[in-house]
Scaffold this motif. Structure first.
Motif, PDB file in Angstrom:
ATOM      1  N   MET A   1       1.287  -1.099  -0.227  1.00  0.00           N
ATOM      2  CA  MET A   1      -0.170  -0.336   0.214  1.00  0.00           C
ATOM      3  C   MET A   1       0.827   1.565  -0.086  1.00  0.00           C
ATOM      4  O   MET A   1       0.579   2.777  -0.763  1.00  0.00           O
ATOM      5  CB  MET A   1      -0.460   0.264   1.092  1.00  0.00           C
ATOM      6  N   LEU A   5      -1.820   3.523  -5.610  1.00  0.00           N
ATOM      7  CA  LEU A   5      -2.280   2.423  -6.499  1.00  0.00           C
ATOM      8  C   LEU A   5      -1.785   3.141  -7.488  1.00  0.00           C
ATOM      9  O   LEU A   5      -1.973   3.933  -8.557  1.00  0.00           O
ATOM     10  CB  LEU A   5      -3.898   3.137  -6.770  1.00  0.00           C
ATOM     11  N   ARG A  24      -4.589   9.606  -5.849  1.00  0.00           N
ATOM     12  CA  ARG A  24      -5.561   8.458  -5.891  1.00  0.00           C
ATOM     13  C   ARG A  24      -6.711   8.257  -5.724  1.00  0.00           C
ATOM     14  O   ARG A  24      -7.197   9.428  -5.755  1.00  0.00           O
ATOM     15  CB  ARG A  24      -5.201   7.767  -3.899  1.00  0.00           C
ATOM     16  N   ASN A 178     -10.909  -2.769  -3.648  1.00  0.00           N
ATOM     17  CA  ASN A 178     -10.322  -2.058  -2.596  1.00  0.00           C
ATOM     18  C   ASN A 178     -11.623  -2.188  -1.407  1.00  0.00           C
ATOM     19  O   ASN A 178     -12.948  -2.249  -1.884  1.00  0.00           O
ATOM     20  CB  ASN A 178     -10.021  -1.027  -3.415  1.00  0.00           C
ATOM     21  N   GLN A 341      -4.204  -5.477  -0.600  1.00  0.00           N
ATOM     22  CA  GLN A 341      -3.568  -4.704  -1.067  1.00  0.00           C
ATOM     23  C   GLN A 341      -2.097  -4.112  -1.166  1.00  0.00           C
ATOM     24  O   GLN A 341      -1.567  -4.169  -2.012  1.00  0.00           O
ATOM     25  CB  GLN A 341      -4.418  -2.924  -0.282  1.00  0.00           C
ATOM     26  N   GLU A 344      -0.304  -6.620  -3.670  1.00  0.00           N
ATOM     27  CA  GLU A 344      -1.148  -6.604  -5.456  1.00  0.00           C
ATOM     28  C   GLU A 344      -0.225  -5.198  -5.705  1.00  0.00           C
ATOM     29  O   GLU A 344      -0.126  -4.987  -6.566  1.00  0.00           O
ATOM     30  CB  GLU A 344      -2.095  -6.210  -5.397  1.00  0.00           C
ATOM     31  N   ASN A 345      -0.001  -4.098  -4.367  1.00  0.00           N
ATOM     32  CA  ASN A 345       0.663  -2.796  -4.388  1.00  0.00           C
ATOM     33  C   ASN A 345       2.223  -3.285  -4.789  1.00  0.00           C
ATOM     34  O   ASN A 345       3.042  -2.969  -5.551  1.00  0.00           O
ATOM     35  CB  ASN A 345       0.871  -2.157  -4.105  1.00  0.00           C
ATOM     36  N   HIS A 348       2.748  -4.781  -8.677  1.00  0.00           N
ATOM     37  CA  HIS A 348       2.554  -3.773  -9.262  1.00  0.00           C
ATOM     38  C   HIS A 348       3.534  -2.621  -9.690  1.00  0.00           C
ATOM     39  O   HIS A 348       3.798  -2.379 -10.326  1.00  0.00           O
ATOM     40  CB  HIS A 348       1.650  -2.904  -8.730  1.00  0.00           C
ATOM     41  N   SER A 352       6.756  -3.023 -12.832  1.00  0.00           N
ATOM     42  CA  SER A 352       5.308  -2.292 -13.483  1.00  0.00           C
ATOM     43  C   SER A 352       5.665  -1.527 -14.401  1.00  0.00           C
ATOM     44  O   SER A 352       4.935  -0.666 -15.370  1.00  0.00           O
ATOM     45  CB  SER A 352       6.109  -0.907 -12.190  1.00  0.00           C
TER      46      SER A 352
END
Length: 473
Positions: A1, A5, A24, A178, A341, A344-345, A348, A352
């Motif tokens: 987090m 995002l 965000r 989310n 979250q 997933e953050n 990502h 990227s």
């Protein structure tokens, strides 16, 4: 987090999303949604074990411990609420997660320790909710069986089958992207928590009104009658862990606060929401614990909604357990979204530049609006639900598991970090009066947590002896 995002959105979808000034997704949370999230998180499966917990402690210590945990939770929550922004609690930089707040105020090592405590608790809560839902679903089947075939019938239900059904529902709901999108689920779950708590209270009052007095004592279960001397001590320790688990919600407090609009200031709204949430749950907890103990006495069951013999009115017991199942479906999501979250953050951020792995497709769902979809989210969340379900099948011990989760996580997440961050934020001098009593409070809660951990571990070890994993009932 921490990274926000920062993943990419499919081309052409930007116009469909509103953003805050930090880039965000725009927050739309209100006092109502925050209160619903808190009630959903607090009034969880822990309420079901309170009658048993009071039975272990008795008329004096039981209600006293309940009230003490309530006041400590409320006080520390107010400290934690002001840590959402730093260094100024009203206009400072936003901390999107509990760990972000710890890193801003206390530094890197505490940040890592907080992550271990927080996410271990969140995963443990998901496992505990899976176990509890399976028990309640099994109680519905058995109550109908007793009603149809008589009270002496042999009625069994497969917890494993019920866990698979629960997991199937969670696999679908876990695709909600989310925290912002589950507000409706939290409101529904909060309503269900009121419903089954009220049903449990009503059944307890009805049982008391029958006039058959349950055996209760000032000190709880009696040595030499109900338990041995060693069992009395271990059970008392485990009861502390169960009560601690019942008041746990600080592990998602910052994440809930991050859903609120910025006007009025988030900390002001969150303090009101905490006041509402903790006040309501304390009243319900005291009633459930005290009246449940009065109804069942020293023989209070671990789950007081499954302790009414599954007799008449069987339909009301069924309704209560249905409400438990619906509530825990929502509570699972409240406690799982932060886990989703953070993974997933990280993903990502790690990939990227790999568009195929990070791209978000906006999918229009009838009656629900636009939802972002990604293949990674689909696969990872399904695997997570499966993992928590398998662990629940291996260790389906409700009271022991609930007590262990509560005891291990209550002190660091509910007491230690909020107090340490408040001391850092307010720049309170070492050995000053305020510093001293806050440290004493923290140390006292640490001792209670250690006792609860020992009691729950002993109970879990005792339950595991001779147990065969994945048994059918």
């Amino acid at each position: 987090m921490e990274a926000g995002l920062g993943f990419e959105v499919a081309k052409g979808s930007e116009a469909m999303v509103d953003f805050d000034d930090d880039g965000r997704v725009k927050r739309t949370g209100t006092l109502l949604t925050a209160s619903a999230h808190i009630i959903t998180a607090v009034i969880g499966s822990g309420v079901l074990s309170l009658a048993w917990s009071v039975a272990q402690l008795g008329w004096v210590a039981g209600p006293t411990v309940l009230l003490a945990f309530s006041l400590i939770t409320w006080f520390c929550a107010r400290l934690l609420v002001d840590c959402y922004r730093s260094p100024n609690p009203t206009y400072g930089k936003r901390n999107y997660t509990y760990r972000d707040a710890v890193r801003s105020y206390l530094g890197g090592m505490n940040y890592k320790l907080c992550g271990v405590a927080q996410y271990a608790n969140l995963v443990g809560a998901a496992i505990g909710y899976t176990i509890t839902t399976a028990i309640s679903m099994g109680a519905i089947k058995r109550s109908n069986c007793f009603h149809k075939h008589g009270h002496d019938a042999i009625c069994e239900a497969s917890n494993n089958k019920n866990m698979i059904i629960f997991a199937s529902i969670q696999i679908i709901l876990s695709q909600i992207p989310n925290f912002h999108k589950i507000w409706w689920l939290s409101i529904l779950a909060a309503i269900m928590s009121f419903a089954y708590s009220s049903i449990g209270l009503g059944l307890s009052i009805a049982k008391i009104a029958e006039g058959i007095a349950a055996r209760t004592t000032l000190t709880g279960v009696t040595v030499g009658v109900d338990v041995s001397a060693s069992e009395k001590v271990w059970r008392a320790f485990q009861a502390l862990g169960n009560i601690a688990f019942a008041f746990t919600y600080s592990n998602v407090l910052i994440e809930i606060e991050d859903t609120l609009k910025s006007d009025p200031p988030e900390n002001q709204v969150m303090k009101k929401a905490s006041n509402i949430g903790v006040s309501i749950t304390t009243v319900f907890y005291m009633l459930c614990g005290v009246l449940g103990y009065a109804a069942f006495g020293n023989d209070a069951p671990g789950n007081f909604l499954t302790g009414f013999g599954f007799y008449e009115p069987f339909w009301l017991v069924d309704v209560g357990n249905i409400c438990v199942a619906i509530h825990l479906i929502g509570a699972y999501q409240v406690f799982t979204q932060p886990v989703f979250q953070v993974v997933e953050n990280w993903w990502h951020g790690r990939w990227s530049r790999r568009h195929l792995l990070t791209i978000e497709h906006v999918v229009s769902i009838p009656f629900l609006g636009d939802y972002p979809f990604s293949f990674f989210r689909l696969i990872w969340r399904i695997l997570y639900v499966i993992l928590t379900t398998v662990i629940a099948m291996i260790f389906p011990f409700f009271n022991d598991f609930v007590g262990l989760i509560g005891a291990v996580s209550y002190w660091p997440l509910t007491v230690y970090f909020p107090i340490e961050m408040f001391i850092a934020q307010a720049k309170i001098g070492r050995f000053s009066a305020t510093w001293t009593w806050l440290k004493v409070l923290s140390f006292g809660c640490l001792l209670v947590a250690l006792l609860g951990t020992c009691g729950s571990l002993q109970g879990l070890i005792h339950s595991v002896r001779g147990y065969k994993p994945f048994k059918s009932a």
